[in-house]
Scaffold this active site. Structure first.
Site, short mmCIF file in Angstrom:
data_model
loop_
_atom_site.label_atom_id
_atom_site.label_comp_id
_atom_site.label_asym_id
_atom_site.label_seq_id
_atom_site.Cartn_x
_atom_site.Cartn_y
_atom_site.Cartn_z
CB SER B 46 -0.90 -0.01 1.24
OG SER B 46 -1.89 0.97 1.11
CD GLU B 47 -0.75 3.81 -3.44
OE1 GLU B 47 -0.77 2.57 -3.27
OE2 GLU B 47 -1.61 4.42 -4.10
CG ASN B 48 -1.12 4.17 3.00
OD1 ASN B 48 -1.09 3.14 2.33
ND2 ASN B 48 -1.78 4.24 4.14
#
Lengths: 230, 218
Positions: B46-48
């Site tokens: 998840s790119e966060n």
């Protein structure tokens, strides 16, 4: 060396009209709630805000938008905010949308003392307009400049009196990058401990990057999109 | 019958391989996580700032400091790890993420993708999509073949502002599975009961149809 401030009001008291401010957080996760509340109370305006998102209508940076405190917003994603969209489409608010990785890396560059970076994100799109393109090993990259921010407002889970910080979960996101990137970095923490209480092996942000630290209060930690499994 | 969004996700899950690190975009792509084959080791990024994204939490177990890139509450798994946003896009740019699945408003026959802006109408921003499409080795697009007006979203050239250029490798739509080749969209599979003629009529860009086109196995 005293980095400790009593609260957000004292820590943000010298934030003046027209400055550029970084805000840590992704959506509403890991945002500096206390500092934002203080800026809302101060009604300081004409701000340039660098933040991945722009909050929601009634929380986060959305509160500052409602008071028209923001002149320009630099973000990667601004959905879920009707007032933002209204100000954008009516031309009241200047907005620069940039890829999320570019946003993160422009913060990183500032914190690492690098003037600029090359990234492939946005090549062939309108993001590339007016930017230098350079080819490395047959692939094109855009030159993107490090950010230059007067203040970085970040939120950490734990901090110590020397400004060392530890973040929790995905509330880390942009916080450690922005902490390194601000000319003056103000950290609000859920728990403020005496130096020596944090394990040096586990510190994410060394205190050298943090100018001011205070213990935040009354964290709402609003969940933007509660999703449960059955 | 055209596929529903769950069936699109199920078909995309067949593209997963053991050991893959995968980034799933918002919307239909997120549903792919529900169809990872039993026993297959796939790590979701998840790119966060999370590798090893687990399922949504049970009621009462939600943690506001633990969300995915769609801002949904999630959980971790044994071996999960958190990191900052620069490192997150570092692993994307350096090609460590094996597969990216994302949605699209338009895809061109050259593999260009548009999914972030409708001028004058909708400006939400590109989020991490431009970084992902500029660097991912393998990009699968999950999309509806046509817009609500019935117009093709698989085009000779995208009309909307681009997210990335010549990057999409494969499309799984409600009607078909297609590869993006140098010569255009190559039809690989059709949805159960959907005819090749229907796919031809709903694909505006160059479509290559060679031999018998099998039905998808879901």
């Amino acid at each position: 060396m005293n980095k400790i401030f009593k609260n957000a009001k004292e820590a943000t008291a010298d934030i003046k009209e027209g400055v550029t401010i970084m805000f840590g957080g992704f959506g509403l996760c890991g945002i500096p709630e206390n500092c934002i509340a203080s800026l809302v109370e101060m009604k300081v305006s004409n701000l340039t805000c660098i933040s991945n998102n722009a909050g929601v209508d009634d929380f986060g940076i959305g509160l500052m938008l409602h008071q028209k405190q923001v002149k320009k917003m630099i973000s990667s994603y601004v959905g879920e905010n009707a007032e933002f969209e209204r100000q954008l489409l009516s031309g009241e608010l200047e907005v620069e949308l940039i890829p999320q990785g570019t946003l993160a890396t422009r913060c990183m560059a500032a914190g690492y003392g690098l003037p600029a970076i090359y990234t492939p994100a946005g090549v062939g799109t309108e993001v590339a307009n007016g930017k230098e393109i350079r080819s490395f090993n047959g692939k094109d990259y855009l030159l993107e400049m490090a950010f230059d921010a007067d203040f970085a407002l970040v939120k950490a889970w734990k901090g110590d009196t020397l400004g060392n910080l530890i973040f929790k979960g995905t509330a880390r996101n942009f916080n450690p990058l922005m902490a390194m990137a601000g000319k003056i970095t103000i950290a609000e923490v859920e728990e403020l401990l005496p130096a020596g209480e944090l394990d040096p092996n586990e510190i994410h942000t060394p205190g050298i990057y943090v100018n001011r630290i205070f213990k935040g209060e009354n964290y709402e930690k609003r969940i933007e999109n509660l999703t449960l499994s059955k | 019958m055209a596929l529903d969004k769950f069936q699109i996700a199920k078909r995309i899950a067949k593209e997963l391989k053991d050991g893959y690190y995968v980034n799933l975009g918002i919307g239909i792509p997120t549903l792919v996580a529900n169809y990872i084959p039993e026993g297959m080791n796939v790590v979701l990024q998840s790119e966060n700032g999370l590798l090893g994204m687990g399922p949504f939490p049970k009621e009462g177990m939600q943690d506001p400091d633990l969300i995915n890139a769609g801002k949904q509450t999630i959980t971790t798994l044994p071996g999960s790890v958190f990191f900052d946003s620069a490192m997150s896009f570092g692993m994307i740019r350096s090609g460590k993420v094996n597969l990216t699945v994302l949605g699209a408003m338009e895809v061109s026959e050259k593999g260009d993708i548009a999914n972030w802006k409708i001028p004058g109408k909708m400006v939400k921003g590109m989020g991490g999509a431009m970084d992902l499409v500029a660097s991912a080795k393998n990009i699968i697009v999950a999309m509806m073949h046509t817009n609500p007006k019935g117009e093709s979203k698989l085009l000779t050239q995208c009309a909307l502002p681009l997210t990335g250029v010549s990057c999409v490798k494969k499309i799984v739509s409600d009607l078909a599975v297609l590869d993006v080749t140098e010569k255009g969209f190559k039809l690989l599979e059709r949805a159960p009961g959907v005819t090749v003629d229907e796919i031809i009529s709903k694909t505006q860009g160059n479509l290559i149809v060679e031999g018998e086109i099998p039905e998808m196995i879901l």
